[in-house]
Design a protein around this motif. Structure first.
Motif, PDB file in Angstrom:
ATOM      1  N   LEU A   1       0.806  -1.317  -0.022  1.00  0.00           N
ATOM      2  CA  LEU A   1       0.105   0.044  -0.082  1.00  0.00           C
ATOM      3  C   LEU A   1       0.823   1.171   0.060  1.00  0.00           C
ATOM      4  CD1 LEU A   1      -2.864  -1.189   2.622  1.00  0.00           C
ATOM      5  CD2 LEU A   1      -2.936  -1.042   0.055  1.00  0.00           C
ATOM      6  N   THR A   2       1.952   1.018   0.681  1.00  0.00           N
ATOM      7  CA  THR A   2       3.112   2.075   0.735  1.00  0.00           C
ATOM      8  C   THR A   2       3.399   2.704  -0.648  1.00  0.00           C
ATOM      9  OG1 THR A   2       3.439   2.049   3.123  1.00  0.00           O
ATOM     10  CG2 THR A   2       5.043   3.206   1.736  1.00  0.00           C
ATOM     11  N   ARG A   3       3.894   1.424  -1.142  1.00  0.00           N
ATOM     12  CA  ARG A   3       4.474   1.809  -2.611  1.00  0.00           C
ATOM     13  C   ARG A   3       3.439   2.326  -3.596  1.00  0.00           C
ATOM     14  NH1 ARG A   3       9.788   1.870  -1.472  1.00  0.00           N
ATOM     15  NH2 ARG A   3      10.419  -0.192  -0.598  1.00  0.00           N
ATOM     16  N   LEU A   4       2.090   1.923  -3.473  1.00  0.00           N
ATOM     17  CA  LEU A   4       1.111   2.317  -4.366  1.00  0.00           C
ATOM     18  C   LEU A   4       0.716   3.840  -4.016  1.00  0.00           C
ATOM     19  CD1 LEU A   4      -1.734  -0.336  -4.006  1.00  0.00           C
ATOM     20  CD2 LEU A   4      -0.164   0.321  -6.191  1.00  0.00           C
ATOM     21  N   ARG A   5       1.048   4.456  -2.985  1.00  0.00           N
ATOM     22  CA  ARG A   5       0.806   5.769  -2.529  1.00  0.00           C
ATOM     23  C   ARG A   5       2.128   6.733  -3.144  1.00  0.00           C
ATOM     24  NH1 ARG A   5      -0.187   6.364   3.946  1.00  0.00           N
ATOM     25  NH2 ARG A   5      -0.174   8.420   3.220  1.00  0.00           N
ATOM     26  N   GLN A   6       3.289   6.037  -3.064  1.00  0.00           N
ATOM     27  CA  GLN A   6       4.475   6.417  -3.285  1.00  0.00           C
ATOM     28  C   GLN A   6       4.248   6.633  -5.137  1.00  0.00           C
ATOM     29  OE1 GLN A   6       7.449   3.890  -1.973  1.00  0.00           O
ATOM     30  NE2 GLN A   6       8.268   5.374  -0.531  1.00  0.00           N
TER      31      GLN A   6
END
Length: 254
Positions: free
Chosen positions: A151-156
């Motif tokens: 999920l963090t990678r998607l936000r990035q």
């Protein structure tokens, strides 16, 4: 100390350095004095040097242990201690002085490269989540940190693909390529727990695209290999032979 919850971990050098500071007066400012556990608050008491609860043994006996065991007395003691020490300022105190909040939402289209990176990360994230969930809800809960990482990678990716290490994007592409080999004419394949863990290792960059068995020296699909503690990849047939021939012997690196 502003943002005092940053010293909540008593084992860190940051906490030890803060406690060692010499001062006539000490204040703690924090919007989240309790982040993970009641011990977070005890770290602040140690910084403030508030006896007797600045001693962890006393804290644990009178507050920490009762709270963990479900005894309401521990929480009552903590509230009583807090009420005599803390000043709480909420937004309600300033609601007549603050302007009204205005929320504006705009939809921004991703560029071609941004969309490509986002879609790759989204597919691998969904693959990981559904594979874990297909095994059991407990398995998904055990690996929640990996799901949060996706999920963090998607936000990035929404901010800028440059925030994501190129190796992470390349690993996601390899995972999708490997998984595609397990799919027959578009039908989903239910991965085993071991295969999902190998997939996670793949995303973390532990395994290469084409692993080589350290016994037979043949290239093997990463999801068909077993990664040992020594970080050597052994294919399943070779591992079965090792177990059979060395049954009862002291485990060793092949």
């Amino acid at each position: 100390m502003d943002e005092a919850h940053n010293i909540r971990n008593r084992s860190t050098g940051k906490f030890k350095a803060a406690v060692a500071l010499k001062a006539d007066c000490r204040w703690c400012l924090s919007g989240t004095p309790l982040v993970n556990a009641p011990e977070d608050i005890q770290a602040l008491f140690q910084f403030l040097k508030l006896p007797p609860l600045d001693k962890f043994e006393i804290w644990n006996r009178s507050i920490g242990r009762p709270i963990k065991s479900g005894d309401a007395l521990g929480l009552d003691r903590l509230r009583a201690f807090f009420s005599s020490l803390c000043l709480r300022r909420t937004k309600d105190l300033l609601k007549d002085r603050l302007p009204s909040k205005t929320v504006e939402m705009e939809t921004i289209e991703l560029g071609k490269h941004e969309r490509d990176v986002y879609d790759v990360l989204l597919k691998t994230g969904r693959l990981l989540f559904h594979s874990l969930l297909n095994i059991s809800a407990r398995e998904a809960l055990k690996n929640y940190s990996h799901i949060l990482e996706c999920l963090t990678r998607l936000r990035q990716a929404c901010c800028s693909p440059t925030l994501i290490p190129p190796e992470r994007i390349a690993a996601a592409r390899r995972v999708l390529k490997i998984y595609a080999e397990y799919v027959d004419q578009g039908d989903d394949v239910k991965l085993t727990s071991k295969q999902v863990q190998e997939l996670i290792l793949k995303l973390q960059g532990v395994l290469d695209a084409d692993e080589e068995c350290c016994v037979c020296m043949e290239p093997k699909d990463a999801l068909m290999c077993v990664l040992r503690k020594c970080k050597h990849c052994v294919c399943e047939p070779c591992l079965e032979k090792i177990i059979e021939t060395k049954r009862g012997a002291q485990p060793s690196c092949p």
